[in-house]
Design an enzyme around this catalytic site. Structure first.
Site, mmCIF file in Angstrom:
data_model
loop_
_atom_site.group_PDB
_atom_site.id
_atom_site.type_symbol
_atom_site.label_atom_id
_atom_site.label_comp_id
_atom_site.label_asym_id
_atom_site.label_seq_id
_atom_site.Cartn_x
_atom_site.Cartn_y
_atom_site.Cartn_z
ATOM 1 N NE ARG A 282 8.656 0.104 2.254
ATOM 2 C CZ ARG A 282 8.557 0.280 0.943
ATOM 3 N NH1 ARG A 282 8.892 1.443 0.406
ATOM 4 N NH2 ARG A 282 8.130 -0.680 0.168
ATOM 5 C CG ASP B 57 6.092 3.051 -1.826
ATOM 6 O OD1 ASP B 57 7.152 2.465 -2.065
ATOM 7 O OD2 ASP B 57 4.979 2.628 -2.175
ATOM 8 C CG ASP C 185 6.687 3.377 -6.200
ATOM 9 O OD1 ASP C 185 7.474 2.575 -5.645
ATOM 10 O OD2 ASP C 185 5.462 3.382 -5.997
ATOM 11 N NE ARG D 136 3.468 0.776 1.662
ATOM 12 C CZ ARG D 136 4.006 0.028 0.699
ATOM 13 N NH1 ARG D 136 4.771 0.566 -0.210
ATOM 14 N NH2 ARG D 136 3.746 -1.246 0.640
#
Ligand code: ROI
Length: 173
Positions: free
Chosen positions: A88, A101, A103, A98
């Protein structure tokens, strides 16, 4: 000495570069190996149209439920180190394509305002690519303030998010 009691947390996963489904599989393996994290379950993988500016490839999205003895920031550090390991690149520009990710969506029933972290994730209620996999894991899940998440998913039902058929990622752009 008392050990910290585990907290249930939910993570959203997304990728739209370099074989996204393989990126997510790799992240799931890394989460399983992480000290202080016990993976409870992972959702199916979903293909979703990119939300945000510009022309980007479709994403693969998923969610996981885990039990953790890590603090919220300890968990964030672990997630960021997995993102970094998978290439990343953190740039100045938000909302670009990307490789991975991860989260932190929910951490127990805590509301967290920290310079590095906001929980619940501030945009999770507007995004079908987050809510669909999340509610597959926990259909009656609520935010810390008691709001049910299902009506939020119903409100963004028009978003293009569909189950990814097994084996259909070989020809991903
Ligand atoms: N769009 C989709 N469909 N899925 C994502 O995971 C995702 N992640 C992002 C932005 C750029 C907002 N768009 C996304 O960060």
């Amino acid at each position: 000495m008392n050990l910290p009691s585990p907290v249930t947390a939910y993570i959203g996963l997304g990728s739209n570069l370099q074989n996204p489904a393989a990126q997510l599989e790799c992240a799931l393996q890394a989460l399983r190996k992480q000290p202080g994290i016990l993976m409870v379950k992972a959702s199916s993988f979903y293909r979703s149209k990119a939300v945000g500016p510009g022309d980007q490839p479709d994403y693969v999205n998923a969610a996981v439920q885990l039990e953790t003895t890590l603090s919220p920031i300890g968990l964030l550090d672990a997630l960021q180190s997995i993102e970094n390991t998978q290439g990343r690149v953190r740039g100045e520009i938000r909302w670009v394509a990307r490789t991975l990710d991860l989260d932190l969506l929910l951490y127990g029933d805590q509301t967290i305002q920290h310079s590095r972290l906001q929980v619940p994730h501030p945009r999770m209620t507007e995004r079908a690519f987050v809510l669909k996999p999340l509610l597959e894991l926990a259909p009656t899940l609520r935010l810390p303030d008691g709001q049910a998440l299902k009506p939020h998913l119903d409100a963004c039902a028009g978003d293009d998010v569909s189950l990814l058929p097994n084996g259909s990622t070989d020809t991903w752009p």
